[in-house]
Design an enzyme around this catalytic site. Structure first.
Site, short mmCIF file in Angstrom:
data_model
loop_
_atom_site.label_atom_id
_atom_site.label_comp_id
_atom_site.label_asym_id
_atom_site.label_seq_id
_atom_site.Cartn_x
_atom_site.Cartn_y
_atom_site.Cartn_z
N ASP A 6 17.24 30.52 -28.95
CA ASP A 6 18.63 30.27 -28.58
C ASP A 6 19.54 31.48 -28.70
OD1 ASP A 6 18.27 27.62 -27.78
OD2 ASP A 6 18.44 26.88 -29.83
N TYR B 251 21.14 20.42 -27.01
CA TYR B 251 21.30 20.20 -28.45
C TYR B 251 22.61 20.76 -28.97
CZ TYR B 251 17.16 17.89 -30.22
OH TYR B 251 16.23 16.94 -30.53
N HIS C 26 8.96 17.99 -30.36
CA HIS C 26 9.35 19.39 -30.44
C HIS C 26 9.67 19.73 -31.89
CE1 HIS C 26 13.02 17.03 -29.82
NE2 HIS C 26 13.65 17.96 -30.52
N LEU D 81 21.04 39.50 -50.68
CA LEU D 81 21.60 39.25 -52.01
C LEU D 81 21.77 40.56 -52.77
CD1 LEU D 81 19.44 36.16 -52.89
CD2 LEU D 81 21.89 36.22 -53.32
N ASP D 82 22.89 40.70 -53.43
CA ASP D 82 23.14 41.81 -54.36
C ASP D 82 23.52 41.18 -55.69
OD1 ASP D 82 22.59 43.66 -52.43
OD2 ASP D 82 24.65 44.35 -52.16
N GLU E 55 5.82 43.63 -51.06
CA GLU E 55 6.26 42.74 -50.00
C GLU E 55 5.19 41.72 -49.61
OE1 GLU E 55 9.45 45.53 -47.56
OE2 GLU E 55 7.36 45.47 -46.91
N GLU F 43 16.30 47.77 -39.79
CA GLU F 43 15.78 46.41 -39.65
C GLU F 43 16.92 45.41 -39.83
OE1 GLU F 43 11.26 47.36 -41.36
OE2 GLU F 43 12.67 46.21 -42.58
N PHE G 271 8.01 44.15 -40.36
CA PHE G 271 8.86 44.46 -41.51
C PHE G 271 8.08 44.41 -42.82
CE2 PHE G 271 13.22 42.88 -39.67
CZ PHE G 271 12.98 43.62 -38.52
N ASP H 262 16.90 47.46 -53.19
CA ASP H 262 17.84 46.63 -52.43
C ASP H 262 17.00 45.72 -51.53
OD1 ASP H 262 20.01 45.53 -51.21
OD2 ASP H 262 20.75 47.39 -50.30
N LEU H 263 17.06 44.41 -51.79
CA LEU H 263 16.15 43.46 -51.16
C LEU H 263 16.89 42.50 -50.24
CD1 LEU H 263 13.96 42.47 -54.28
CD2 LEU H 263 13.56 44.31 -52.61
#
Length: 753
Positions: free
Chosen positions: A376, A461, A510, A520-521, A562, A631, A653, A663-664
């Site tokens: 979408d 929708y 469907h 998040l920090d 990761e 990214e 990624f 930093d995640l």
């Protein structure tokens, strides 16, 4: 009557008049308890949140004017542009880099330059392509730079461009011309000459890179109802890949289980008596499946929510403040709602919380349904967020905000009142206790929540997007699906792919999968990922050592890379998963925020599917990666029309980098499988069709922060609970006299269609 008596009576009359005037004047004044009080404001520098603000219509127009004067090529308005033309497809905010923004917000650095991202379709070039330019500084542009190669490693092939409204109009004209070749068939099957039939696109468009071949499903069109429930059994395959519209062709026709070379072939088969036709009558508006018109006259009004002293939140530019919360909000025309710089008690909890994509993947025994995988974002989740209906889509007294966009035209458009903000009383305690032993008291707090809402209508929708902020410091994200199901013509073994919901209508199975980005920090940028879950250990009871106890214990684990932090869809994951800070709270536990997902997702596409990499974010219910400026999103609007060579593949990624003190970003997938049934007619209801996730403080504070809420209630058995001083709920009777005078109802949602 004596003069003295007359004077006494006159004096009494004047006193009475004076008293009545005083009473009337007092009644004219608004009681102090009803006076609107300004909400408490956060001590944030005025205008800082504008670094995240959506472009204004004036800024969009400035960008268009600049590009028209500085690119050196002719640009046709996208609303009229042919595939062989050059045009400006869209203009949106270019969100500045995080490091630059944080220097400005937190360290007194320079304000980042305000820039726009312009997407252009270059069809009138030796090698047609899609190019993206950053244009700035706004509001008076002076430069542009091509960022396509930087973002995607090369030019974006032209066939990946989303289909424009002009292209759909030209396709419909082609289909109408082709339908004229089968007049007797149409009269027999559908009581139609073709003009009362409408088409519904499918996507993707083919089976390999470079294809632009689309199945279109035909339906009876009945004004004022949802045509999606009235398929006629006819579907056509159109090749619209050539730059010249005159070369487009209708390749295949499908009718009730059979395929034909074209509409002429279909007509010949019918005339020869070799084609069995299901004879449908043109549906009546009062009897069609998709009618939403009320069947009963209005009843008495339902409950009405209002704020006795006015809203307890404030909206200033793109910044909302509510009690201890502060949020910057916006809307991408492609990906929809996006929030930035979410703070609680002045501390940033989330840098970015944004919708990324909504996938709807269908099944059917008809070609259109079986090949549909809508992404979408390529249609425009934010662009098609229309005006909200006050009193139904949102509370009547909510704050409504306009959103502006520029897409497929050189002129900015406005969706009025398309985002709403309100405080919601959920009629549920946030917390409470009634003490019936030792001492007798009651303590509790109502669950009042700030809600930011918008609703996107994406073909059939409607998605209700909610972002909620609780007094406990928790953030709740939720999406509900409603609107019309999409359907196929019922034939053959249709019930292998859904349920029959009408005489000739198959509600096709469907799935809805939704993807979010959560940067998040937690107590700073550098976080790690910790999981916690329960196990049992069998131990001898220490007081006798003769019996065995099954003792639960807490298993904690730090995930370091990761690959460990990529949790496959529909596979059990640790029940507690938190972003943790290096810093402890008062009790020596790391300050953390927990991610809690509520989802009933269907099965992801098999990884050996040729298009799976384009939606590879759907492999994971949660994936945590190191944040990278290159990214920014998990997908691309170009993935829809070339999923076989995706412009952005989320799977890339995840490359096993370390996630300890980094930093995640959390990438979250939620969704549900939908097997349509009779109760989806005329519309799918939101009940049971809502999914989402929570971000909950976990040892982030030293105690529940809502204990400081001024809405708290506490009284003991020794107190008079009927007085306002002891119990604020006793004041509600006077607050009820502050019911507002509602503004006149207004709805302009059809103006921009």
């Amino acid at each position: 009557m004596s003069l003295k008596t007359v004077l006494v009576l006159l004096g009494l009359a004047l006193a009475t008049i004076f008293a009545l005037v005083c009473v009337l004047l007092t009644r004219e004044r608004t009681p102090r308890s009803c006076q609107h009080l300004p909400p408490e404001q956060e001590n944030t520098e005025d205008g800082q949140s504008l670094v995240f603000a959506d472009l204004t219509p004036e800024e969009m127009s400035q960008v268009v004017g600049y590009l028209q004067g500085h690119l050196g090529v002719p640009l046709v308005d996208a609303s009229r542009a042919k595939p062989s033309d050059n045009c400006i497809a869209s203009v949106d905010l270019q969100v500045p880099g995080k490091a630059e923004v944080l220097r400005f917000l937190d360290s007194g650095g320079a304000r980042p330059p305000r820039e726009a991202l312009a997407v252009l379709y270059f069809g009138k070039q030796p090698e047609p392509n899609i190019t993206e330019y950053v244009v700035g500084p706004l509001p008076r542009p002076a430069y542009h730079r091509d960022v396509t190669v930087q973002k995607y490693g090369g030019k974006v092939p032209y066939h990946r461009r989303p289909v424009t409204g002009k292209e759909y109009a030209d396709i419909n004209a082609l289909i109408q011309r082709e339908l004229k070749k089968a007049p007797r068939f149409l009269a027999a099957c559908c009581e139609s000459d073709g003009t009362n039939l409408v088409t519904l696109t499918t996507a993707p468009r083919g089976f390999k890179t470079g294809d632009r071949v689309t199945w279109f499903v035909l339906f009876h069109n009945v004004a004022g109802t949802g045509y999606y429930l009235s398929p006629v059994g006819l579907e056509v395959l159109v090749d619209h890949g050539d730059l010249h519209v005159s070369r487009w062709q209708l390749h295949k026709v499908f009718y009730s289980g059979r395929y034909f070379a074209g509409t002429g072939d279909l007509e010949r088969e019918f005339v020869a008596g070799a084609l069995e036709v299901v004879r449908l009558k043109q549906p009546r508006a009062d009897a069609v499946l998709g009618s939403m018109k009320p069947r009963r006259p209005p009843g008495s009004p339902g409950p009405l929510q209002f704020e006795p002293q006015g809203p307890r939140y404030s909206v200033r530019n793109n910044r909302i403040t509510f009690q201890d919360w502060s949020i910057a909000f916006g809307m991408s025309p492609n990906t929809g709602p996006r929030l930035f710089d979410i703070r609680y008690r002045g501390e940033r909890i989330v840098y970015e919380l944004s919708l990324q994509e909504a996938l709807a993947l269908y099944s059917s025994n008809c070609p259109g349904g079986m090949s549909t995988r809508y992404l979408d974002g390529s249609f425009g989740i934010g662009r098609f967020a229309y005006e909200l209906l006050q009193g139904l889509d949102c509370p009547y007294t909510a704050t409504y905000v306009d959103r502006h966009y520029l897409a497929e035209t050189d002129t900015p458009k406005t969706n009025q009142n398309s985002l709403c903000i309100f405080e919601h009383d959920s009629a549920l305690p946030l917390r409470r206790h009634f003490s019936d032993s030792q001492s007798f008291y009651y303590g509790g707090l109502r669950k009042n929540t700030l809600v930011i809402r918008t609703i996107s209508t994406l073909i059939n929708y409607d998605y209700v997007w909610d972002f909620m902020f609780h007094a406990s410091g928790a953030v709740e994200v939720r999406v509900h699906a409603t609107g019309y199901i999409s359907s196929s013509f019922f034939h053959g073994r249709g019930i292998d792919y859904g349920n029959r919901v009408g005489p000739h209508t198959l509600g096709t199975m469907h799935l809805h999968h939704i993807h979010y980005k959560v940067d998040l920090d937690v107590d700073g940028q550098l976080n790690s990922l910790e999981t916690q879950d329960m196990e049992y250990e069998f131990v001898k009871d220490p007081w006798s050592t003769q019996n065995t106890i099954e003792r639960p214990y807490l298993r904690r684990e730090r995930l370091e890379r990761e690959d460990e932090a990529a949790f496959p869809l529909n596979v059990p994951m640790p029940r507690y998963l938190s972003f943790v800070s290096p810093n402890p709270n008062k009790w020596e536990h790391p300050r953390s925020y927990r991610i809690q997902i509520i989802s009933f997702a269907g099965k992801h596409l098999p990884t050996n599917s040729s298009m799976e990499r384009s939606v590879s974010w759907g492999r994971y219910q949660l994936a945590v990666t190191r944040r990278k400026e290159e990214e920014p999103t998990s997908t691309s609007i170009y993935n829809q029309n070339d999923p076989w060579t995706p412009t952005v593949a989320f799977a890339d990624f995840i490359n096993n980098e370390t996630i300890t003190n980094e930093d995640l970003v959390a990438w979250i997938t939620v969704g549900f499988l939908h097997v349509p049934h009779a109760e989806d007619i005329p519309n799918t209801v939101t009940v049971g069709n809502g999914v989402g996730f929570f971000l909950r403080p976990y040892n982030y504070f030293n105690e529940d922060p809502s204990v400081d809420s001024p809405d708290s209630v506490y009284f003991s058995s020794e107190q008079d609970v009927g007085t306002c001083g002891a119990n604020p709920l006793a004041c509600l009777s006077s607050a009820a006299t502050c019911a507002p005078r509602l503004p006149p109802f207004h709805f302009g949602g059809f103006l921009n269609l």
